[in-house]
Design an enzyme around this catalytic site. Structure first.
Site, PDB file in Angstrom:
ATOM      1  N   HIS A  84      40.411  45.573  40.556  1.00  0.00           N
ATOM      2  CA  HIS A  84      41.489  45.369  41.712  1.00  0.00           C
ATOM      3  C   HIS A  84      41.801  43.863  41.699  1.00  0.00           C
ATOM      4  O   HIS A  84      41.297  42.979  41.217  1.00  0.00           O
ATOM      5  CB  HIS A  84      40.626  45.840  43.207  1.00  0.00           C
ATOM      6  CG  HIS A  84      40.023  44.664  43.721  1.00  0.00           C
ATOM      7  ND1 HIS A  84      40.310  43.598  44.164  1.00  0.00           N
ATOM      8  CD2 HIS A  84      38.613  44.720  43.496  1.00  0.00           C
ATOM      9  CE1 HIS A  84      39.561  42.818  44.528  1.00  0.00           C
ATOM     10  NE2 HIS A  84      38.289  43.444  44.034  1.00  0.00           N
ATOM     11  N   CYS A  85      43.022  44.007  42.311  1.00  0.00           N
ATOM     12  CA  CYS A  85      43.590  42.548  42.406  1.00  0.00           C
ATOM     13  C   CYS A  85      44.094  42.326  43.995  1.00  0.00           C
ATOM     14  O   CYS A  85      43.462  43.135  44.764  1.00  0.00           O
ATOM     15  CB  CYS A  85      45.020  42.402  41.654  1.00  0.00           C
ATOM     16  SG  CYS A  85      46.401  43.260  41.887  1.00  0.00           S
TER      17      CYS A  85
END
Length: 354
Positions: free
Chosen positions: A102-103
């Site tokens: 994820h970012c």
């Protein structure tokens, strides 16, 4: 020899909402910058930054001044030399070749690293909406009602130890001080790791809150709004303030013995510094006397002086709240005996069904 295109077996990473992302296999890789990760991250996530803090700032400035296309080109220049290293790091972290990524918003950083790792032979799941979506989940989770039982008591009554014993007995316990790495007093940080940010503190609470059964009580120690530098989220504090509360009582001799046992392991200079921070509230003469006792190794005598402040503060808070709460005297009991006694009394009062 025929050339084999590395994209021939490319599988598109799957996008998962937070509930499914939690259950997916493999370690969680946070590809945001180190500074973003330090501010707050998914519990147990590992930092695998696509950009350093300086590089992220550089790309952000480029985006604002020259536009998206130029910023993407700059990002590719920065990432190019790191590609092989990112794949090697990910494989070392995920021997089963399954990872979750994820970012911040589930945008270009996570999709780019997802493409890279998938191309490198890993099975990749991406978090829809990124860390921002996780934070929305945190807020919703913290607001979920639970049957809360608050355990109060003066300093040195062993509330935290009793909560740990309750957990060992199979009870649901939210140890706020444990999550905050702080015991909630001027001395609370001694011999403990650095505190998390308030944001990360919320993340840790939400992770545990989500796992609590609504059919069983959640035991929690009475706390002020802050545990050291960590602020208890409003959603949690509101439930604590509305919850059933009981007070633990122990003899002063037992309380002093417990404080000496815990803080006797601390460095004397650290104890002196923590005591001097109380001078405005403890008073100059009492502070000087307590400091002298600490320097002489007379910790019980020092603790007796310091308790005059904490006991007064505790009683004042009870009066301010105007709350009549039942008391349970556990003097002479072991921690395990006290925990069983609390649990049995709770059943006798009919505060919850089991």
């Amino acid at each position: 020899m025929d050339f084999i295109c590395p994209l021939a077996n490319y599988v598109v990473p799957q996008l998962l909402p937070i509930a499914d992302f939690w259950q997916a296999p493999g370690p969680i890789l946070d590809v945001r910058s180190p500074g973003e990760y330090a501010q707050g991250h998914l519990p147990n996530a590992v930092s695998l930054p696509l950009f350093s803090d300086a590089e992220r700032a550089q790309v952000g400035t480029c985006y604002k001044q020259q536009g998206k296309e130029t910023a993407i080109e700059l990002g590719l220049e920065l990432v190019g030399p790191k590609m092989a290293s990112l794949v090697k790091q990910a494989k070392a972290l995920a021997p089963e070749r399954q990872v979750r990524i994820h970012c911040w918003r589930g945008g270009m950083r996570s999709s780019s690293v997802g493409w890279l790792l998938t191309t490198g032979g890993l099975d990749v799941s991406l978090l829809t909406g990124g860390y921002k979506a996780f934070r929305q989940w945190v807020r919703a989770t913290l607001a979920t009602p639970r049957l809360v039982i608050v355990v109060g008591g003066m300093t040195g009554t062993g509330k935290t130890d009793i909560l740990h014993a309750l957990r060992d007995l199979g009870e649901q316990v939210l140890d706020l001080e444990g999550l905050a790495n702080h015991r909630g007093s001027s001395y609370g940080s001694l011999m403990l790791p650095p505190q998390p940010s308030t944001e990360q503190f919320e993340n840790l609470i939400a992770e545990q809150w989500a796992g609590f059964s609504p059919q069983q009580p959640v035991w929690v120690e009475a706390e002020s709004r802050r545990v050291g530098s960590c602020r208890i989220p409003d959603e949690t504090m509101n439930q604590m303030e509305a919850a059933k509360t009981l007070e633990i009582i122990r003899s002063e001799a037992e309380r002093l013995a417990l404080l000496v046992e815990v803080y006797g392991q601390a460095d004397a200079d650290d104890l002196v510094a923590a005591t001097e921070r109380l001078q405005k509230r403890l008073g100059g003469l009492r502070t000087q006397a307590a400091v002298q006792h600490i320097k002489s190794g007379e910790l019980a005598a020092a603790a007796a002086i310091i308790l005059t402040y904490y006991d007064r503060t505790y009683r004042h808070d009870l009066v301010r709240r105007g709350k009549q709460i039942p008391t349970l005297d556990v003097s002479g009991m072991s921690v395990l005996q006290a925990a069983k006694y609390l649990r049995d009394q709770l059943d006798g009062w009919g505060w919850c069904s089991r």
